[in-house]
Write a protein that holds these residues in place. Structure first.
Motif, mmCIF file in Angstrom:
data_model
loop_
_atom_site.group_PDB
_atom_site.id
_atom_site.type_symbol
_atom_site.label_atom_id
_atom_site.label_comp_id
_atom_site.label_asym_id
_atom_site.label_seq_id
_atom_site.Cartn_x
_atom_site.Cartn_y
_atom_site.Cartn_z
ATOM 1 N N GLU A 294 0.792 -1.241 0.000
ATOM 2 C CA GLU A 294 0.000 0.000 0.000
ATOM 3 C C GLU A 294 0.829 1.299 0.000
ATOM 4 O OE1 GLU A 294 -3.294 0.162 2.692
ATOM 5 O OE2 GLU A 294 -3.450 2.333 2.506
ATOM 6 N N ARG B 190 2.338 1.772 -3.309
ATOM 7 C CA ARG B 190 1.289 1.923 -4.333
ATOM 8 C C ARG B 190 0.707 3.335 -4.288
ATOM 9 N NH1 ARG B 190 -1.196 -2.966 -3.310
ATOM 10 N NH2 ARG B 190 -2.558 -1.907 -1.843
ATOM 11 N N VAL B 191 0.476 3.856 -3.069
ATOM 12 C CA VAL B 191 -0.101 5.213 -2.971
ATOM 13 C C VAL B 191 0.889 6.238 -3.527
ATOM 14 C CG1 VAL B 191 -0.925 6.996 -1.376
ATOM 15 C CG2 VAL B 191 -1.661 4.622 -1.075
ATOM 16 N N SER C 150 -10.414 -0.927 -1.300
ATOM 17 C CA SER C 150 -9.101 -0.432 -0.843
ATOM 18 C C SER C 150 -8.448 0.422 -1.925
ATOM 19 C CB SER C 150 -8.174 -1.601 -0.498
ATOM 20 O OG SER C 150 -8.769 -2.409 0.474
ATOM 21 N N GLU D 186 -7.181 4.245 -1.684
ATOM 22 C CA GLU D 186 -5.812 4.644 -2.011
ATOM 23 C C GLU D 186 -5.776 5.720 -3.092
ATOM 24 O OE1 GLU D 186 -3.546 1.103 -2.878
ATOM 25 O OE2 GLU D 186 -4.150 0.166 -0.993
#
Ligand code: SAM
Length: 241
Positions: free
Chosen positions: A110, A113-114, A205, A209
Motif C-alpha cells: 500500500e 502503491r499510494v 481499498s 488509495e
C-alpha cells in the motif's frame, strides 16, 4: 525475438476479455492515452489501431523495445518510454491513464502503491481518469476453476508452452507459479519454473488509495471471465483539482 518477449507474448498476448472496456474508456477520453506497464503492447497496439495516440511505459527494456518495433512496423501512433512508474515523470498530462492486467498490484504494498498513484495523478489533466484493472480480493473462481490449459505459442518452429501450475496466497500476496516448456524443432524440450506475484488488493481499498492520491472514485467496470481467465474489475477514478 528474445525469449523474455516470447514468454511475455505467450502468457499475456491471448487475453482479450478486457479490450472492449479499454476501447470504451478510450473513446470517452480526449487526447493521448497513457498505458502503465504496457509490456509488448497487447492493449496499447489495440487502441492505437483504433486511432488513439498512446504513450506506453514499461520498466522492461526488451518488452518496450519490442512494442516500439511493432508500432513502427505498422505505422501506429505509440510513443514508448522505458520508465519505472514509481518514479514516473513524463512532463505531460493525459485525459486517460490505464493499467491493465493487475499492473497496479505489481508495484508494491500500500505505501508504495499510494506513492505511485500520486505520480500517476501528476500525469492527469483536470477531469482526467485513471482506470486500473485488479483482481478484486481473492475471488472464489481462483480456487474453484477447472485446471487451466497452458498458454501456447509457436515462434520460428519452436513451441512455447506456459502452464499455470500452482497458486499460493500468503495473506498479503498471491503467487502464480508456471511451468514453462520450450520444445525445439527436433523435439528436445527444456523446462523451467517461473513465478510472479501480485499484492492482494480489493476495489474498496484501491478507491481509498486513489483518494489518498487526490483522485475521486467514479465507477467500476466488471471484466467477465473468459477462456480460462478469471474475471477482474476496472476501478475508475478522476483527478478533480
Ligand atoms: C502483467 S504485464 C501487463 C502487460 C500489458 N499491460 C498487458 O495488459 O498485456 C505487467 C507489466 O508491467 C511491467 N512493470 C512491472 N513493474 C513495473 C514498474 N514499476 N514500472 C513500469 N512497468 C512495470 C512489467 O515489465 C510487465 O511488462
Amino acid at each position: 525475438m528474445n525469449s523474455n518477449v516470447i514468454w511475455h507474448d505467450t502468457e499475456c498476448g491471448a487475453y482479450a476479455a478486457d479490450l472492449e472496456a479499454w476501447e470504451r474508456l478510450a473513446s470517452e477520453s480526449e487526447g493521448p492515452i497513457l498505458e502503465l506497464g504496457c509490456g509488448t503492447g497487447r492493449v496499447a497496439l489495440h487502441l492505437a489501431r483504433r486511432g488513439h495516440e498512446v504513450w506506453a511505459v514499461d520498466l522492461d527494456a526488451e518488452l518496450i523495445a519490442a512494442l516500439g518495433e511493432r508500432a513502427a512496423a505498422d505505422g501506429l501512433p505509440v510513443h514508448t518510454e522505458r520508465a519505472d512508474v514509481r518514479q514516473l515523470d513524463l512532463g505531460r498530462e493525459f485525459g486517460l491513464v490505464i493499467a491493465a492486467m493487475q499492473f497496479i498490484q505489481m508495484i508494491g504494498a500500500e505505501p508504495e502503491r499510494v506513492d505511485a498513484l500520486r505520480r500517476v495523478a501528476a500525469h492527469l489533466q483536470p477531469g482526467g481518469r485513471l482506470a486500473a484493472a485488479i483482481l478484486d480480493g481473492l475471488p472464489r473462481d481462483l480456487w474453484d476453476a477447472p485446471a487451466p490449459l497452458p498458454d501456447v505459442r509457436e515462434v520460428d518452429g519452436r513451441v512455447y508452452s506456459s502452464l499455470p501450475a500452482d497458486l499460493i496466497a500468503d495473506g498479503q500476496r498471491l503467487e502464480l507459479r508456471r511451468l514453462r516448456q520450450e520444445i525445439s524443432v527436433d523435439g528436445t524440450m527444456a523446462e523451467t519454473e517461473h513465478a510472479e506475484s501480485l499484492w492482494l488488493l480489493d476495489a474498496d481499498s484501491l478507491e481509498r488509495e486513489t483518494a489518498a492520491a487526490g483522485l475521486e472514485a467514479r465507477n467500476r467496470i466488471q471484466v467477465p471471465p473468459m477462456n480460462g481467465y478469471i474475471g477482474s474489475v476496472i476501478v475508475v477514478a478522476e483527478w478533480v483539482r
